[in-house]
Structure formats: C-alpha cells, structure tokens
Design an enzyme around this catalytic site. Structure first.
Site, PDB file in Angstrom:
ATOM      1  N   CYS A 130      -3.961   6.050  -6.354  1.00 29.29           N
ATOM      2  CA  CYS A 130      -2.903   5.044  -6.553  1.00 29.29           C
ATOM      3  C   CYS A 130      -3.118   4.213  -7.817  1.00 29.29           C
ATOM      4  CB  CYS A 130      -2.820   4.137  -5.330  1.00 29.29           C
ATOM      5  SG  CYS A 130      -4.429   3.562  -4.764  1.00 29.29           S
ATOM      6  N   HIS A 244      -0.608  -3.001  -6.089  1.00 31.66           N
ATOM      7  CA  HIS A 244      -1.714  -3.102  -7.044  1.00 31.66           C
ATOM      8  C   HIS A 244      -1.182  -3.661  -8.364  1.00 31.66           C
ATOM      9  CE1 HIS A 244      -4.183  -0.862  -4.384  1.00 31.66           C
ATOM     10  NE2 HIS A 244      -4.319   0.274  -5.043  1.00 31.66           N
TER      11      HIS A 244
END
Ligand code: A2P
Length: 335
Positions: A130, A244
């Site tokens: 990710c 994130h």
C-alpha cells in the site's frame, strides 16, 4: 471479463476484504457469483453484497472449484498455502499479500502505471504494498517524461495497514487514554493512542531498513521497470484510521518546476490535486479516506538541490482503497 465470472474473496471479513466486496458492488463488477472465505472463526457470518446477505465460509483446499477470479487478502502465509491451489483449480489470483510480489514471473501491477505487465501472467498477479502504491502512482506521470533518478519518502501510515484488529486497537486505546484507563496493546508493539512509532516490521540488520521500507524500494523499482531507481524510505505508523500519507522528495534527470509537476498531475489517472497555499489546504488523511483518488499537494521546489531537478510534495491516499482493494479490483477488471 465476463458476467459468468465466479469470484472468490479470501479474507472477506478483514479490513481489506470488506472493501473488496464494496468495490465489486460499487464498480458493478460483472459476476455470476461471489463466494466469501475467511478462517473457521468466521464461518457462518454474513456480509452484505448487492442488497442480500452472503454467508462466509471456511477456506479449505476445495474452496476454488469453479472459481475464475480469486482475490486474496488474508496474509502471506494463507496466500502461500492456498493461492497455488486456486491456480491449479483454474482461477486467476490477485494477491494482496507480499508472498509473491518479488517473484520474477509474477506481475506486480498498478493499473495506472504498468497494465502491460499482466500479459503472460502465470495465474498469480500481485497487488503491491500500500505504501508503494500511494507513493508512486502520483510520480509515474512525472517519471514518464523526466526520469526520477532518486526518491526519498517518509510515510505516515494508518492503522488499517495492519488490519481490522489494529484499527480496533487504535479506537480502544484512544478511548482508554481519554478515560485515564490502562490499555495493554495486543496487535501493535507500542502504545498507539497519541503516539507514533517506526513501522512494525522486522529490521534487516544488514541495511538498517525495516521490511516496509525495503518493500517500497524494491516494488517501486519493479513497477516502474527501473532497477536503478535510488530510493530511501522511512516508514512510520501514525494514529490515523485508514489513509496513509507520504512526504516525498524526488530528483529528476532534468530540471523541473512545481508548475510542470502540477500540469503533469492535473489530469493524471488516480490522482487529485489538493494544493491551495492560500487556504493552507493540502492532502489530509481524513479527506483521503473513502476516496478512490490519491490526493497530492504541497508541490514545491526542493531548495536543497540548487540544480533545480528536485521537487518536494505531500500525498494522502486511502490505504484500504487505492492502497489495497480498489487496486486489486482494477486489476481484476483488466483481466
Ligand atoms: P477471520 O476474520 O476469520 O480471522 P485483517 O487484515 O483485517 O486482519 O483480516 C485478515 C483476513 O484474513 C480476515 O478475513 C481473516 O479471517 C482472514 N484469515 C486469517 N487467517 C486465515 C486463514 N488461515 N484462512 C482463511 N482466512 C484467514
């Protein structure tokens, strides 16, 4: 892609699994049947899909009979054990774990960057880490026209990357902190509420980098098809639920300006500019959560490089969507 597809989700009850179900539904993925699998603990639970409850079944060796596409998000050891069985049963696997990513014959794909890598796959396609997806998707339009030779990334990674239990740990430990109660962390190695810490993966004693940092370096090189890309990453877990953020500084081969970067990213797929210095409005994980696009802003010249070839910027992207489930479903759509 055919409406006769029988699609299986392995790890359907997990943080990513639930988003996989939602992405298939929202993107109207053509399928005849969706089968949900998890561990024995979850057998019999139901999860909603297209307005009806679907029952979760225990994953077993026989689970893949008749399955065309299997989306795996149940950790690397489950993938190592079951993905080859799924392929043997005739399914194409899109695997969200790190199990196969660096194997030469396994395509590692971000559809906005290297869809051509899918050609000639041998049954398993890897969904990248990710942090790698969120860091490099916005850089590809730049790299294509003015090669990025060097990349420095510092991540601010959310709880979701460590799974549903880590998200719960963030909620519970925050409640406990505010109530003045002790909280014994169970999932992550350090107190999470009102804290941050170096990413919870093993450090390679030879390099001093943890596994997450090494993944970002190696996966960026593989996805860009540029083994000479120089990358240094620092990965930090922050008390944010599901998006994130990454502070990125990159050095191109030729001079580049913030205006050029903005122009290259304006219509780039998978990316949205959020760069408003007057309102001090830039990418934030709260804004990125639930969004398909990776938010990009704070685009500025890196003044530490007098040659004018370096840019600094800041991105936020939903770890569960573009960082995991959405990217996997986009790969399945390409298949
Ligand atoms: P379960 O909910 O039954 O434990 P997360 O990344 O959010 O922690 O989710 C991990 C997912 O992987 C969950 O759906 C979990 O199921 C599933 N899982 C974990 N271990 C296994 C296993 N051995 N076999 C099948 N599914 C597994």
């Amino acid at each position: 892609m055919s409406s006769q597809n029988v699609v299986a989700i392995v790890g359907a009850t997990g943080a990513v699994g639930v988003e996989l179900i939602r992405c298939l539904e929202e993107r109207n993925f053509p399928l005849a049947e969706l089968r949900l699998f998890a561990s024995a603990r979850s057998a019999g639970k139901t999860l909603p899909f297209r307005g009806a409850p679907l029952t979760v079944r225990e994953l077993t060796e026989g689970s893949f009979r008749g399955v065309n596409i299997a989306l795996f998000s149940a950790g690397a050891s489950t993938s190592r054990q079951f993905a080859p069985l799924a392929v043997r049963a005739g399914a194409t696997v899109v695997d969200n774990s790190s199990a196969f990513r660096m194997q030469a014959e396994v395509p590692l794909v971000v559809p906005e960057i290297n869809p051509q890598a899918l050609r000639g796959h041998k049954g398993i396609i890897a969904n990248p880490n990710c942090g790698a997806i969120i860091s490099i998707t916005p850089l590809w339009p730049i790299h294509k026209v003015n090669r990025i030779a060097r990349l420095i990334v510092s991540t601010y990674q959310s709880a979701s990357g460590a799974g549903a239990a880590a998200m719960e740990e963030l909620r519970e430990s925050t409640r406990a902190y505010l109530d003045g109660r002790e909280y014994a962390n169970k999932v992550l190695p350090h107190p999470y509420a009102f804290n941050l810490f170096s990413h919870n993966t093993r450090i390679d004693p030879a390099t001093g980098y943890n596994e997450e940092e090494t993944k970002i370096r190696e996966e960026a090189r593989k996805i860009f098809g540029d083994p000479d890309l120089r990358v240094a990453a620092t990965c930090i877990r922050v008390p944010v639920l599901r998006a994130h953020s990454v502070s990125i500084t990159f050095e191109c081969e030729q001079p580049i300006t913030p205006a050029q970067v903005r122009a290259l990213l304006e219509d780039a797929p998978g990316v949205k500019l959020v760069d408003d210095p007057e309102r001090n409005h830039f990418p934030m994980p709260r804004d990125a959560s639930g969004q398909d696009a990776i938010l990009v802003g704070r685009i500025r010249q890196d003044l530490s490089d007098p040659s004018g070839r370096s840019i600094a910027l800041f991105v936020s992207g939903d770890q569960l969507l573009k960082g995991a489930a959405l990217n996997a479903v986009q790969i399945a759509e390409l298949l």
